[in-house]
Design a protein around this motif. Structure first.
Motif, PDB file in Angstrom:
ATOM      1  N   LEU A  42      -0.887   6.826 -13.571  1.00  0.00           N
ATOM      2  CA  LEU A  42       0.502   7.393 -14.202  1.00  0.00           C
ATOM      3  C   LEU A  42       1.589   6.677 -14.103  1.00  0.00           C
ATOM      4  O   LEU A  42       1.654   5.680 -12.974  1.00  0.00           O
ATOM      5  N   ILE A  43       2.505   7.067 -14.934  1.00  0.00           N
ATOM      6  CA  ILE A  43       3.851   6.659 -14.781  1.00  0.00           C
ATOM      7  C   ILE A  43       4.882   7.696 -13.974  1.00  0.00           C
ATOM      8  O   ILE A  43       4.788   8.619 -14.847  1.00  0.00           O
ATOM      9  N   LEU A  44       5.404   7.443 -13.218  1.00  0.00           N
ATOM     10  CA  LEU A  44       6.287   8.340 -12.566  1.00  0.00           C
ATOM     11  C   LEU A  44       7.785   7.940 -12.362  1.00  0.00           C
ATOM     12  O   LEU A  44       8.101   6.596 -11.844  1.00  0.00           O
ATOM     13  N   GLY A  72      -0.667   8.099  -3.441  1.00  0.00           N
ATOM     14  CA  GLY A  72      -0.348   7.537  -4.278  1.00  0.00           C
ATOM     15  C   GLY A  72       0.004   6.003  -3.976  1.00  0.00           C
ATOM     16  O   GLY A  72       0.506   5.683  -3.056  1.00  0.00           O
ATOM     17  N   LEU A  73      -0.121   5.030  -5.074  1.00  0.00           N
ATOM     18  CA  LEU A  73      -0.063   3.835  -4.807  1.00  0.00           C
ATOM     19  C   LEU A  73       0.606   3.109  -5.767  1.00  0.00           C
ATOM     20  O   LEU A  73       0.553   2.907  -7.023  1.00  0.00           O
ATOM     21  N   GLY A  74       2.074   2.572  -5.551  1.00  0.00           N
ATOM     22  CA  GLY A  74       2.653   1.917  -6.422  1.00  0.00           C
ATOM     23  C   GLY A  74       2.314   0.419  -6.683  1.00  0.00           C
ATOM     24  O   GLY A  74       2.062  -0.296  -5.794  1.00  0.00           O
ATOM     25  N   ILE A 118       2.985   4.798  -1.613  1.00  0.00           N
ATOM     26  CA  ILE A 118       3.284   3.627  -0.819  1.00  0.00           C
ATOM     27  C   ILE A 118       3.390   2.657  -1.881  1.00  0.00           C
ATOM     28  O   ILE A 118       2.872   2.474  -2.986  1.00  0.00           O
ATOM     29  N   ASP A 119       3.977   1.379  -1.414  1.00  0.00           N
ATOM     30  CA  ASP A 119       4.111   0.363  -2.265  1.00  0.00           C
ATOM     31  C   ASP A 119       2.806  -0.744  -1.692  1.00  0.00           C
ATOM     32  O   ASP A 119       2.941  -1.180  -0.610  1.00  0.00           O
ATOM     33  N   LEU A 120       1.767  -0.675  -2.697  1.00  0.00           N
ATOM     34  CA  LEU A 120       0.540  -1.142  -2.138  1.00  0.00           C
ATOM     35  C   LEU A 120       0.648  -2.639  -1.900  1.00  0.00           C
ATOM     36  O   LEU A 120       0.033  -3.322  -0.760  1.00  0.00           O
ATOM     37  N   ALA A 121       1.508  -3.344  -2.538  1.00  0.00           N
ATOM     38  CA  ALA A 121       1.628  -4.836  -2.466  1.00  0.00           C
ATOM     39  C   ALA A 121       2.250  -5.218  -0.894  1.00  0.00           C
ATOM     40  O   ALA A 121       1.875  -5.951  -0.474  1.00  0.00           O
ATOM     41  N   TYR A 132       7.698   4.223 -11.678  1.00  0.00           N
ATOM     42  CA  TYR A 132       6.835   3.527 -10.955  1.00  0.00           C
ATOM     43  C   TYR A 132       5.446   3.607 -11.658  1.00  0.00           C
ATOM     44  O   TYR A 132       5.411   4.661 -12.049  1.00  0.00           O
ATOM     45  N   SER A 133       4.579   2.582 -11.775  1.00  0.00           N
ATOM     46  CA  SER A 133       3.380   2.469 -12.334  1.00  0.00           C
ATOM     47  C   SER A 133       2.435   3.024 -11.004  1.00  0.00           C
ATOM     48  O   SER A 133       2.546   2.348 -10.033  1.00  0.00           O
ATOM     49  N   LEU A 134       1.739   4.379 -11.036  1.00  0.00           N
ATOM     50  CA  LEU A 134       0.975   4.849  -9.862  1.00  0.00           C
ATOM     51  C   LEU A 134      -0.355   5.106  -9.940  1.00  0.00           C
ATOM     52  O   LEU A 134      -0.759   5.229 -11.092  1.00  0.00           O
ATOM     53  N   VAL A 135      -1.278   4.518  -9.130  1.00  0.00           N
ATOM     54  CA  VAL A 135      -2.758   4.816  -9.023  1.00  0.00           C
ATOM     55  C   VAL A 135      -2.780   5.874  -7.976  1.00  0.00           C
ATOM     56  O   VAL A 135      -2.243   5.620  -6.796  1.00  0.00           O
ATOM     57  N   ILE A 136      -3.236   7.070  -8.484  1.00  0.00           N
ATOM     58  CA  ILE A 136      -3.664   7.741  -7.228  1.00  0.00           C
ATOM     59  C   ILE A 136      -5.191   7.864  -6.935  1.00  0.00           C
ATOM     60  O   ILE A 136      -5.928   7.925  -7.748  1.00  0.00           O
TER      61      ILE A 136
END
Length: 171
Positions: free
Chosen positions: A50-52, A112-114, A81-84, A99-103
């Motif tokens: 999702l986009i948050l 949640g992973l930014g 979190i900021d995955l990178a 933010y583009s997030l992957v849950i």
């Protein structure tokens, strides 16, 4: 709507009416950790993408730098979190408006992973996943299942369990 904008089964290549081709392999979510770093997660751990908007994220003081904050999603509070940054790669741009997030969910733990950008679904076979290259940063290795060559670039195949269990997130 102009007729040329319609997509019908007959207009798709390699599909015969009444028969759909089943993709080969398992589904993975494709995304970018940075402009130059494509990566994938197995869809068995991905709950949603999702986009948050930034204002929907609550920053928390005195947390590790990779922790962007808390968010409430469907009456559940979870860390983002900021995955990178967790992986030791260049950090996300924090001046963005969303933010583009992957849950992901591992067991009962959502996270949640930014990420830089979500790109879609890829189908990978177990045989296409190769061991990590020797020049991979040591900070990345604990979170890596391997690499795969797709669309003329090497994508990182990330391990969701290792990310959720990261010592940085439990300190």
């Amino acid at each position: 709507m102009p007729n040329s904008a319609l997509i019908t089964p007959n207009s798709l290549p390699n599909l015969q009416p009444g028969r759909q081709q089943k993709p080969v392999g398992d589904a993975y979510l494709r995304f970018r950790l940075g402009q130059q770093t494509p990566a994938v997660f197995s869809m068995k751990h991905v709950q949603e993408a999702l986009i948050l908007p930034v204002h929907r994220l609550t920053p928390m003081p005195n947390m590790p730098a990779c922790m962007l904050g808390l968010m409430n999603r469907r009456s559940r509070v979870m860390w983002v979190i900021d995955l990178a940054q967790l992986l030791g790669l260049p950090v996300l741009d924090t001046s963005v408006r969303q933010y583009s997030l992957v849950i992901i969910r591992v067991g009962s733990i959502p996270l949640g992973l930014g990420v830089q950008k979500i790109e879609g679904i890829a189908w990978l076979t177990a045989e296409s996943i190769q061991p990590p290259p020797g020049q991979a940063p040591s900070s990345l290795l604990p979170y890596l299942r391997g690499c795969v060559l797709q669309q003329q670039e090497i994508s990182l195949v990330l391990n969701a369990e290792a990310i959720v269990q990261s010592s940085i997130l439990h300190s």
